[in-house]
Design a protein around this motif. Structure first.
Motif, mmCIF file in Angstrom:
data_model
loop_
_atom_site.group_PDB
_atom_site.id
_atom_site.type_symbol
_atom_site.label_atom_id
_atom_site.label_comp_id
_atom_site.label_asym_id
_atom_site.label_seq_id
_atom_site.Cartn_x
_atom_site.Cartn_y
_atom_site.Cartn_z
ATOM 1 N N ARG A 103 12.046 24.559 -51.469
ATOM 2 C CA ARG A 103 10.492 24.458 -52.541
ATOM 3 C C ARG A 103 9.540 23.227 -52.959
ATOM 4 N NH1 ARG A 103 14.996 27.401 -56.203
ATOM 5 N NH2 ARG A 103 14.005 29.590 -55.434
ATOM 6 N N PRO A 104 10.319 22.794 -53.087
ATOM 7 C CA PRO A 104 8.761 21.598 -53.028
ATOM 8 C C PRO A 104 7.980 20.949 -52.545
ATOM 9 C CG PRO A 104 11.454 20.231 -53.364
ATOM 10 C CD PRO A 104 11.677 21.942 -53.221
ATOM 11 N N SER A 105 7.221 20.911 -52.347
ATOM 12 C CA SER A 105 5.852 21.351 -51.037
ATOM 13 C C SER A 105 5.319 19.533 -51.752
ATOM 14 C CB SER A 105 4.861 22.109 -51.763
ATOM 15 O OG SER A 105 5.827 23.690 -51.320
ATOM 16 N N PRO A 106 4.890 18.712 -50.478
ATOM 17 C CA PRO A 106 4.287 17.806 -50.595
ATOM 18 C C PRO A 106 2.723 17.831 -51.351
ATOM 19 C CG PRO A 106 5.019 17.673 -48.481
ATOM 20 C CD PRO A 106 5.531 18.912 -49.634
ATOM 21 N N ALA A 107 2.169 17.199 -52.126
ATOM 22 C CA ALA A 107 1.566 17.395 -52.630
ATOM 23 C C ALA A 107 0.135 17.473 -51.891
ATOM 24 C CB ALA A 107 0.743 16.130 -53.378
ATOM 25 N N GLY A 108 -0.953 18.190 -52.072
ATOM 26 C CA GLY A 108 -2.121 18.145 -50.585
ATOM 27 C C GLY A 108 -1.916 18.920 -49.790
ATOM 28 N N GLU A 109 -0.556 19.425 -49.737
ATOM 29 C CA GLU A 109 -0.122 20.160 -47.922
ATOM 30 C C GLU A 109 -1.088 22.351 -48.382
ATOM 31 O OE1 GLU A 109 4.450 21.131 -46.592
ATOM 32 O OE2 GLU A 109 4.059 22.250 -47.385
#
Length: 350
Positions: free
Chosen positions: A173-179
């Protein structure tokens, strides 16, 4: 078929294979309907043996089917048999992967022929239209897409370990910022494809859903413009390759991760002939291209074991009513037997 059906569920010998063909709750359902069910102990099965005992199963040591199981019983499993005994005399039910010209098919079929046994391959457990009646496709697709995303994000570690869906989703679930990842799923409307799309949705990855219409007139430029390719298409006849080795060096290629859920490597049904061997739990990723524009492939042939409890329960729910039909001479199992005999004849003729 005899009125009393006896089944013997064996221990899986493949490392990292924690799935079971029958979950304890479905073992109980069979026993309540008069089936005699023996279950081997296992050092790696996801379900503890005491749950099978509580369901009414007879418990025996792992690997004891070789010496203790009567020849007329059905031996139930999932993945490949050990190399011994050389002669196979029982009626085995498992994924033999022996009818499409896969590596090792000939020697396996000759072991059955020499011992007088039978392989009722779970790959042939289909309806009259050829649709699988019990399959791990959804969870294979889910795991394959999840591993592709984790690898693309630099989060995939090896060796792989089995997880619960909750634990896997928490990592996804956690997506890197700006991905801003994109993925294309081929075979998106089958079981595996739907599972892949579910995992990609959990990961917040945009998915293009391709099926037969898109592959008949394949837009290779569009395919190469995605970050991730998940191949979950199932076919019983050769198709034009989705990718060729020349495509790997296309300067316009954005594609960097391939997850081949179908994993038909070594067969003439392989639609991704850009790699020549499966990957595994110890080494889940193979580099096809390195340097400034890498391209990696994940091609693990027991992907659902990444989520053994969920995968086993879903498969078992489909399988147990079909096992009950063994004592009725069901056409479903007769088709499996026909496929076995035809495969043996083909080996002898070849």
């Amino acid at each position: 078929m005899p009125d009393t059906l006896s089944l013997w569920m064996r221990h899986e010998t493949r490392p990292n294979e924690q799935r079971a063909a029958l979950a304890p709750e479905d073992a109980r359902r069979l026993i309540e309907r008069g089936v005699l069910l023996t279950v081997e102990e296992s050092t790696q099965r996801v379900f503890p043996i005491h749950e099978y005992a509580a369901a009414g199963c007879e418990i025996v040591p792992q690997g004891s089917w070789v010496s203790l199981c009567p020849a007329e019983e059905h031996v139930l499993g999932l993945k490949e048999l050990p190399d011994e005994p050389a002669l196979l005399r029982h009626r085995h039910i498992f994924f033999g992967h022996a009818y499409k010209g896969q590596a090792g098919a000939g020697p396996l079929l000759r072991r059955f022929e020499a011992g007088g046994g039978v392989l009722l391959d779970l790959e042939s457990l289909v309806d009259v239209d050829g649709h699988r009646l019990a399959a791990f496709g959804h969870w294979a697709g889910y795991a394959g897409a999840a591993l592709a995303v984790l690898h693309r994000r630099g989060l995939l570690t090896s060796p792989l370990v089995s997880l619960s869906q909750g634990a896997l989703d928490a990592t996804l679930r956690p997506s890197p910022a700006g991905e801003s990842l994109t993925a294309v799923v081929i075979g998106a409307y089958g079981r595996g494809g739907r599972g892949a799309c579910d995992a990609l949705r959990t990961a917040g990855v945009e998915a293009s859903r391709w099926n037969s219409a898109e592959t008949r007139a394949l837009d290779r430029d569009a395919l190469l413009a995605h970050d991730i390719l998940v191949n979950a298409i199932g076919t019983d006849h050769p198709v034009a390759p989705f990718l060729t080795r020349a495509d790997l060096d296309d300067p316009r290629r954005r594609l960097s991760v391939i997850s081949d859920v179908t994993c038909d490597v070594g067969s003439d049904l392989n639609a991704l002939p850009v790699y020549d061997r499966a990957t595994d739990w110890e080494h889940p990723v193979e580099q096809l291209r390195r340097h400034s524009r890498p391209l990696d492939v994940i091609a693990i042939d027991n992907l659902p074991s990444l989520l053994p409890a969920e995968a086993s329960r879903a498969f078992s729910a489909d399988l147990w009513p079909l096992l009950l039909a063994l004592r009725e001479g069901s056409p479903v199992w007769e088709r499996c037997l026909h496929d076995f005999r035809r495969a043996v004849a083909s080996v002898d003729g070849g």
